[in-house]
Structure formats: structure tokens, C-alpha cells
Design a protein around this motif. Structure first.
Motif, PDB file in Angstrom:
ATOM      1  N   ARG A   1      45.085  22.909  47.058  1.00 65.04           N
ATOM      2  CA  ARG A   1      45.286  24.197  47.718  1.00 65.04           C
ATOM      3  C   ARG A   1      43.942  24.782  48.152  1.00 65.04           C
ATOM      4  NH1 ARG A   1      48.965  24.673  43.126  1.00 65.04           N
ATOM      5  NH2 ARG A   1      51.139  24.618  43.847  1.00 65.04           N
TER       6      ARG A   1
ATOM      7  N   GLN B   1      44.268  18.759  54.882  1.00 61.16           N
ATOM      8  CA  GLN B   1      45.535  19.422  54.580  1.00 61.16           C
ATOM      9  C   GLN B   1      46.723  18.656  55.157  1.00 61.16           C
ATOM     10  OE1 GLN B   1      45.823  22.046  52.697  1.00 61.16           O
ATOM     11  NE2 GLN B   1      43.796  22.971  52.639  1.00 61.16           N
TER      12      GLN B   1
ATOM     13  N   LEU C   1      50.275  21.164  45.533  1.00 58.93           N
ATOM     14  CA  LEU C   1      49.875  21.409  46.918  1.00 58.93           C
ATOM     15  C   LEU C   1      50.725  22.452  47.638  1.00 58.93           C
ATOM     16  CD1 LEU C   1      49.178  17.724  48.015  1.00 58.93           C
ATOM     17  CD2 LEU C   1      47.556  19.410  47.138  1.00 58.93           C
TER      18      LEU C   1
ATOM     19  N   VAL D   1      52.326  25.807  48.537  1.00 57.77           N
ATOM     20  CA  VAL D   1      51.960  27.201  48.270  1.00 57.77           C
ATOM     21  C   VAL D   1      53.215  28.018  48.003  1.00 57.77           C
ATOM     22  CG1 VAL D   1      50.885  29.269  49.222  1.00 57.77           C
ATOM     23  CG2 VAL D   1      49.933  27.005  49.727  1.00 57.77           C
TER      24      VAL D   1
END
Length: 231
Positions: A35, A191, A229, A231
Motif C-alpha cells: 500500500r 501498483q 494490498l 485499500v
């Protein structure tokens, strides 16, 4: 190839990496995931010697880097493509590329033709200022500049961020070919999980400045993604 053991990285008095231990093998394509704010960019900056202070051990091909300044780490074989690309906007494409050759021990000051062949648009725009390129073209320039240092290992910080999809695919293909065909060791902060899964042999997920979990890329399960990972 690259071994980090009990590495702490500091911004001023604040410890951003905490006893981080990681090993990247020769010829590996290694993705660093996590993150926002967990230390991914900090890890790359620590390897390159851009932190206020670093403790522990960072060894490249057995050579200890921890006490070396950034320019010596670069000449030892660490290439870097930063987040935001780091292009000099008032320098031409040629001048930006020439900067990459300065870090090469063997360079004769020439821009290697094989690097330009990876990104043909750079040949067309050699006399254009870097600031006048699109985001995708700047990223291609940043990668080419790093390659001209003839690195043993390439550190890339989110190279597909904010780039138009057609150029993203081209950049992904170039990086995979550099790893598979030229044997370049790559550490990728990204990402884009689709790209990480497609390109990588190994991964590490960071949390609070240390490695929470890692291993072969086929162990990057949906459960791990949800746990670390999402959110």
C-alpha cells in the motif's frame, strides 16, 4: 546479486525502513508491492544511497555498498528510474541520454545504438527538449538513460504510472525483454498487479518498512492481495 540484511533507512531521525532483509537473485525480475506509504520508494532510495542515514548491509555481487555514496553505487552497477522520471526538462533528449553514459565504467561517451532501438521515438526527437515530450516519451527516455549506465541491476519506481495505455504496453514489453533476453536484473515497484504478475519471478510485500511476505510470484494469491494490498 543483491542482498539486504537488517537494513534501517532514516529520513532525518525518522526510521522509514526497519530491519529489512531481502535477497534478489542474478537475472531475477523482482516486484516490490504494498500500500501507499509502506516504504517501497524508500527501499529503492536506500539501495541507491539517497537516505539521510542507512545501517545494516547492502551487498551487490558481494561488494558492500552501505558506506558508498550514490555516485559510487551507480558506478558499481545500480541503475535507477525514479518515480516522476527525473528528466531534465531544459536538456535535449541527447543531453539527457549523455548523462546516463557518465555512470558507466566502460563508456566511451557514445549513445549505444541498441538502447535507441528499444525506443525508436527517441531517435526522432534527439534534439527536442525533455520537457516537451509526453509523459510516456519521458519515461522511455528515463529508462534509456538508465540503461546507458550499463547497470547490473535496474531499480524502477512505478514506471507505468500516469502513462497512456499504448505506451504502457510497449514499456512493459521492453522491460520483460531486457530481463529475459539480456539477463538484466530488475527490481520493480509497481501498483499495476497485472504487470507485476506477468513480468516477475519473485515478489515482496512491504508493510511498515519491512518485508511482510514474499516468495515466487505464483505464491502471490488473491488472499495475500486482499490482506496486504487492497485499500
Amino acid at each position: 546479486m543483491l542482498e539486504l540484511a537488517d537494513v534501517d533507512g532514516f529520513y532525518g531521525r525518522s526510521r522509514a525502513l526497519q530491519s529489512l532483509t531481502m535477497r534478489v537473485g542474478n537475472g531475477d525480475f523482482f516486484s516490490v508491492l504494498g500500500r501507499n506509504g509502506v516504504g517501497k520508494t524508500t527501499l529503492l532510495r536506500t539501495i541507491l544511497g539517497l537516505m539521510t542515514r542507512t545501517t545494516g548491509s547492502i551487498r551487490l555481487d558481494g561488494e558492500e555498498l552501505i558506506a558508498k555514496p550514490t555516485h559510487e553505487r551507480s558506478r558499481a552497477g545500480v541503475g535507477y528510474v525514479p518515480q516522476g522520471r527525473g528528466i531534465l526538462p531544459n536538456f535535449t533528449v541527447r543531453e539527457n541520454l549523455m548523462i546516463g553514459t557518465f555512470a558507466s565504467k566502460a563508456s566511451d561517451g557514445r549513445i549505444a545504438e541498441w538502447v535507441l532501438d528499444l525506443f525508436p521515438i527517441l531517435k526522432e526527437f534527439m534534439h527536442r527538449r525533455g520537457g516537451n515530450l509526453s509523459g510516456g516519451q519521458q519515461q522511455q527516455l528515463a529508462i534509456a538513460r538508465a540503461l546507458l549506465s550499463e547497470p547490473k541491476i535496474m531499480l524502477l519506481d512505478e514506471p507505468t504510472e500516469g502513462i497512456q495505455p499504448n505506451i504502457v504496453e510497449q514499456i512493459e514489453d521492453v522491460l520483460i525483454d531486457l530481463n529475459r533476453k539480456r539477463g538484466l536484473t530488475i527490481i520493480l515497484v509497481e501498483q499495476n498487479l497485472r504487470f507485476a504478475r506477468r513480468a516477475s519471478q519473485h515478489f515482496a510485500i512491504l508493510n511498515r518498512g519491512s518485508v511482510a511476505v514474499g516468495g515466487p510470484i505464483d505464491k502471490l494469491s488473491d488472499d495475500l492481495i486482499h490482506q496486504h494490498l487492497v485499500v
